[in-house]
Design a protein around this motif. Sequence first.
Motif, mmCIF file in Angstrom:
data_model
loop_
_atom_site.group_PDB
_atom_site.id
_atom_site.type_symbol
_atom_site.label_atom_id
_atom_site.label_comp_id
_atom_site.label_asym_id
_atom_site.label_seq_id
_atom_site.Cartn_x
_atom_site.Cartn_y
_atom_site.Cartn_z
ATOM 1 N N GLY A 36 0.855 -1.187 0.000
ATOM 2 C CA GLY A 36 0.000 0.000 0.000
ATOM 3 C C GLY A 36 0.887 1.232 0.000
ATOM 4 N N LEU A 81 -1.164 -4.143 3.925
ATOM 5 C CA LEU A 81 -2.090 -3.016 3.883
ATOM 6 C C LEU A 81 -3.244 -3.234 2.912
ATOM 7 C CD1 LEU A 81 0.493 -0.078 3.894
ATOM 8 C CD2 LEU A 81 -0.948 -0.822 5.798
ATOM 9 N N LYS A 82 -3.095 -4.158 1.991
ATOM 10 C CA LYS A 82 -4.125 -4.469 1.004
ATOM 11 C C LYS A 82 -4.586 -3.220 0.255
ATOM 12 C CE LYS A 82 -5.682 -8.487 3.643
ATOM 13 N NZ LYS A 82 -6.811 -9.158 4.326
ATOM 14 N N GLY A 83 -3.610 -2.407 -0.134
ATOM 15 C CA GLY A 83 -3.904 -1.223 -0.923
ATOM 16 C C GLY A 83 -4.232 0.025 -0.124
ATOM 17 N N ARG A 84 -4.394 -0.113 1.183
ATOM 18 C CA ARG A 84 -4.696 1.066 1.992
ATOM 19 C C ARG A 84 -3.451 1.941 2.152
ATOM 20 N NH1 ARG A 84 -7.318 -2.186 6.894
ATOM 21 N NH2 ARG A 84 -5.578 -3.503 6.259
ATOM 22 N N CYS A 85 -3.675 3.191 2.529
ATOM 23 C CA CYS A 85 -2.605 4.192 2.552
ATOM 24 C C CYS A 85 -2.215 4.546 3.988
ATOM 25 C CB CYS A 85 -3.073 5.445 1.807
ATOM 26 S SG CYS A 85 -1.846 6.761 1.730
ATOM 27 N N ILE A 86 -0.909 4.730 4.223
ATOM 28 C CA ILE A 86 -0.419 5.236 5.506
ATOM 29 C C ILE A 86 0.044 6.680 5.299
ATOM 30 C CG2 ILE A 86 1.442 5.096 7.208
ATOM 31 C CD1 ILE A 86 1.279 2.137 7.112
#
Length: 209
Positions: A36, A81-86
């Motif tokens: 991600g 993260l499966k594509g999620r953003c930090i």
Amino acid sequence: MSKALTEDLDLSEIDAPSEPQVSSEEPLQTTIFFNGPIITMEHDGFSPVEAMAIQGSTILAVGTVPHVQSEAGTGAFMHDLKGRCILPGFVEPHLHLILSALAERFLGNFSPPRLGNDGIGRLEEAKKLVETISGDPEHRGNPDLWVAGYGYDPSRVENHPDLVRDYLDAWSPNNPVFIINQSGHLAYVNSRALKLANIDEDTKDPNYY
């Protein structure tokens, strides 16, 4: 003065500072986040990286997955993260987020250029934007419709001109104009706006003190 304030106090029972305690807990778990976008905000941009390793509240490494795995060592927990953003943590000192969002949605943007984006850097550009708003069909057909804007900053405009009434009267003779300064503490208006507010040469200055 300090002696007078403390001479009657009994300080004998105040404990001395204790020695720092060494934690006997097990080492903190190391976690690697991957799969991600991880935004670092380096080099005046988003600068996303593939992976990040943390241990407790400490960032151990950022970069490619192999680099981060190498820096983190064995035994790290892999968090997909499966594509999620930090995103980095945000500190909001004085941004007026709600007001800024409303201004961005409903008012003309007279803010100065930022990071190469278009903005008002010359008086002619402010003139063009006022005339564009006041000249659209909706404003031309309704002289009571306001030309409203925000963000004008004379310190960032060539030769530092304020939006005085004479300018705004010439640019928008029929519609009232109200443009908020970048500071949010003052605004620029034309004669039409002053008339609607019943302000003329005989109006006394407000007494704020």
